[in-house]
Design an enzyme around this catalytic site. Structure first.
Site, short mmCIF file in Angstrom:
data_model
loop_
_atom_site.label_atom_id
_atom_site.label_comp_id
_atom_site.label_asym_id
_atom_site.label_seq_id
_atom_site.Cartn_x
_atom_site.Cartn_y
_atom_site.Cartn_z
N VAL A 125 -31.59 -20.73 34.67
CA VAL A 125 -30.08 -21.95 34.51
C VAL A 125 -29.92 -21.15 32.35
O VAL A 125 -29.17 -21.74 32.49
CB VAL A 125 -30.84 -22.99 34.66
CG1 VAL A 125 -31.62 -23.42 35.77
CG2 VAL A 125 -32.75 -23.23 34.34
N SER A 127 -31.04 -18.11 30.02
CA SER A 127 -31.03 -16.56 28.88
C SER A 127 -31.07 -16.38 27.58
O SER A 127 -29.80 -17.00 26.87
CB SER A 127 -30.82 -15.41 29.81
OG SER A 127 -31.08 -14.04 29.46
N ALA A 128 -31.91 -16.18 27.08
CA ALA A 128 -31.92 -15.64 25.96
C ALA A 128 -32.19 -14.31 25.53
O ALA A 128 -33.67 -13.51 26.39
CB ALA A 128 -32.99 -17.03 25.22
N SER A 129 -33.00 -13.92 23.55
CA SER A 129 -33.40 -12.63 24.19
C SER A 129 -34.97 -12.71 24.49
O SER A 129 -35.40 -11.48 24.55
CB SER A 129 -33.22 -12.58 22.13
OG SER A 129 -33.52 -13.91 21.69
N ILE A 130 -35.15 -13.63 24.31
CA ILE A 130 -37.40 -13.52 24.44
C ILE A 130 -37.23 -13.45 25.73
O ILE A 130 -38.34 -13.16 26.89
CB ILE A 130 -37.75 -14.75 23.61
CG1 ILE A 130 -37.93 -14.34 22.24
CG2 ILE A 130 -39.35 -14.43 23.67
CD1 ILE A 130 -38.20 -12.72 21.52
N ALA A 131 -36.81 -14.94 26.44
CA ALA A 131 -37.24 -15.25 27.87
C ALA A 131 -35.90 -15.94 28.66
O ALA A 131 -35.33 -15.87 27.75
CB ALA A 131 -38.07 -16.28 27.67
N LYS A 151 -40.93 -20.67 32.41
CA LYS A 151 -40.13 -19.61 31.87
C LYS A 151 -40.68 -18.23 31.58
O LYS A 151 -41.66 -18.38 31.73
CB LYS A 151 -40.29 -21.06 30.27
CG LYS A 151 -39.68 -19.45 28.67
CD LYS A 151 -40.17 -20.52 27.73
CE LYS A 151 -39.31 -19.67 26.62
NZ LYS A 151 -38.67 -21.00 25.31
N ASP A 286 -36.81 -25.96 16.17
CA ASP A 286 -35.62 -24.69 16.17
C ASP A 286 -34.53 -25.86 17.10
O ASP A 286 -34.18 -25.88 18.16
CB ASP A 286 -35.85 -23.99 17.74
CG ASP A 286 -34.77 -22.51 18.02
OD1 ASP A 286 -33.81 -22.95 16.42
OD2 ASP A 286 -34.78 -21.82 18.66
#
Length: 522
Positions: A125, A127-131, A151, A286
């Site tokens: 659902v 997606s980012a740079s870390i997870a 996650k 954040d």
């Protein structure tokens, strides 16, 4: 060899986007500017320099994107056009294959995924740079089926991060050595802070602990919801938490149609921020719109939902009290006190004239009072404050970089929700109440309660300790010190007697003179 290849890749991207010209022209030495002009021959550098830098960071990968996001908050280090462009950086990272996510989960729990979850959605659902995040369901300890969010850490991140951070540290060293403001702005310390927070994001158990701490802190506020953590299903590369349902805060029209009080939502956001910072000293760092939703459930209608706790900020008691005094003095327009606090803290040289610093701060802040948020740009205020800080050689505190970033996020959120929000008047009562609790009877009572176990443990030993002290045979040094103290006390007593006698005679003389004058008049 891998580091060399990565350095070559970075150099190629830098040349392609003209970053060499951008960096060299930012320095004042003529020979560096000449090299920049020669290097730009034959390349199309028509795009604005901020845009070229942003596109280069996106091309270099997620670590440089994150560093650019952190760097965008350092308006003391960057020109305004570059800082504005870096603020547009987003983690637009394609998801990694679901099979890799499943393999990571199975390796973490050492059992097939269908024995862990009753259902698991293979399409992520987010997606980012870390997870990235997948929805699933599981049976909790009581046998109830619960909807959860899973996650999963992106594989190979530790190796990529270490490799790129070495190069970023090297570049920070260059900036510190070549720039006149390098030592004052502490770029290597900023990279160190970035290193710390990035490694914190790589440990999902730490993120889960941060979420649990925020959930406890916010429990009685009834303004924000933090997902419950399922500790039996948390590992360093996998985290399972309660699935939260709400509307993204960016969908304002949808929230308004659902009956959410938007101005109240904006005020609540300010209250949450100042509560986390000044009451708890532990805040979500954040808070961009992608990590915030609003609940439409009947029992929690209109409450915030916070997500993604990979980056949290902490403040010491000294930091909190110093910042609260600054904010309170600022809200009261007591610019002299703001200047005095900067000097007392050592942030500016001690020989700085208070009146000059006061006048500089007044010229920055006074034009923005009594205006709605739509007419105020905290970014502009901060930029002018940083220009002032350069003039007075203010030492930038790296531990407050995250707080500055979060404050800008709160401003952007408030501007999006309610442009008429008066940030100063919303925050002032909270800060004044908090300051009263820090110096008033509540603080004394709280300190007494905190120290009560220590004194309760020590109290039964007091008679024995007192008897032992009194029964000790005094040493020769102690006798000598006592005789000197007694002699000094006797000299003081004699001096006091002389002063008292002279004062009495003088007073009696005045009385006699007054009586004689009255009789003569009569």
């Amino acid at each position: 060899m891998r580091r060399l290849l990565r350095a070559i890749t970075i150099a190629w991207v830098a040349l392609r986007y003209g970053l060499d010209e951008l960096v060299l022209t930012s320095f004042q030495k003529p020979w560096l500017r000449l090299i920049a002009r020669i290097a730009s021959i034959g390349r199309d550098l028509s795009a604005p320099r901020g845009q070229r830098l942003r596109e280069a960071l996106e091309r270099l990968g997620p670590i440089f994107v994150k560093f650019g996001q952190v760097l965008s908050t350092r308006r003391d280090l960057l020109p305004a056009d570059i800082a504005d462009e870096l603020a547009l950086l987003q983690d637009r990272v394609p998801p990694f294959p679901a099979e890799v996510a499943v393999a990571t989960i199975e390796r973490a729990f050492r059992q097939p995924i269908d024995q862990i979850f009753t259902s698991f959605e293979r399409v992520p659902v987010a997606s980012a740079s870390i997870a990235q995040v997948h929805f699933a369901t599981l049976l909790d300890a009581n046998g109830r089926e619960r909807e959860v969010a899973v996650k999963v850490l992106r594989p190979g991140m530790q190796r990529v991060i270490e490799k790129d951070l070495d190069l970023i540290r090297m570049m920070a060293g260059w900036v510190e050595g070549l720039s006149a403001d390098g030592k004052r702005l502490k770029p290597r310390e900023v990279v160190g802070e970035f290193d710390k927070y990035l490694h914190d994001e790589l440990d999902l158990v730490r993120e889960a602990a941060s979420a649990a701490q925020l959930r406890r802190n916010m429990a009685g506020l009834n303004l924000v919801m933090i997902p419950e953590i399922f500790w039996d299903y948390c590992r360093s590369d996998v985290m399972v938490m309660e699935r939260m349902k709400g509307v993204p805060i960016s969908q304002i029209e949808r929230l308004r149609e659902a009956g959410v009080d938007i101005p109240k939502l904006a005020r609540d956001g300010v209250t949450i921020f100042f509560t986390q910072v000044f009451r708890d000293g532990f805040f979500h760092a954040d808070m961009h719109p992608g990590n915030i939703m609003v609940s439409l459930e009947p029992t929690t209608f209109g409450r915030y939902i916070s997500l993604d706790f990979g980056i949290v900020g902490t403040l010491t008691q000294y930091d909190k009290e110093y910042l609260a005094q600054n904010f309170t003095a600022f809200f009261r327009r007591d610019y002299k006190r703001v200047a005095e606090l900067h000097i007392e803290s050592g942030w500016v040289p001690h020989d700085t004239r208070v009146d000059e610093l006061e006048a500089a701060i007044r010229s920055v802040c006074e034009p923005y009072f009594d205006r709605p948020l739509k007419e105020i740009s905290l970014g502009m205020v901060l930029m002018r404050l940083f220009q002032t800080s350069r003039r007075f050689q203010v030492v930038i505190q790296p531990q407050l970089v995250l707080l500055q970033k979060t404050l800008l996020n709160v401003e952007g959120l408030g501007r999006q929700l309610d442009p008429e929000l008066d940030l100063w008047h919303t925050a002032k009562p909270f800060l004044e109440k908090w300051m009263l609790e820090q110096v008033g009877p509540k603080r004394v009572w709280r300190e007494l309660k905190d120290q009560a176990p220590y004194y309760a443990k020590m109290l039964p030993d007091m008679p024995r300790l007192l008897h032992g002290y009194l029964s000790q045979r005094p040493s020769e040094d102690l006798r000598r010190e006592m005789r000197a103290l007694v002699a000094e006390q006797q000299r003081t007593n004699r001096l006091l007697k002389v002063i008292a006698s002279v004062s009495t005679i003088f007073l009696l003389g005045l009385i006699a003179l007054f009586v004689f004058a009255r009789l003569q008049w009569f």
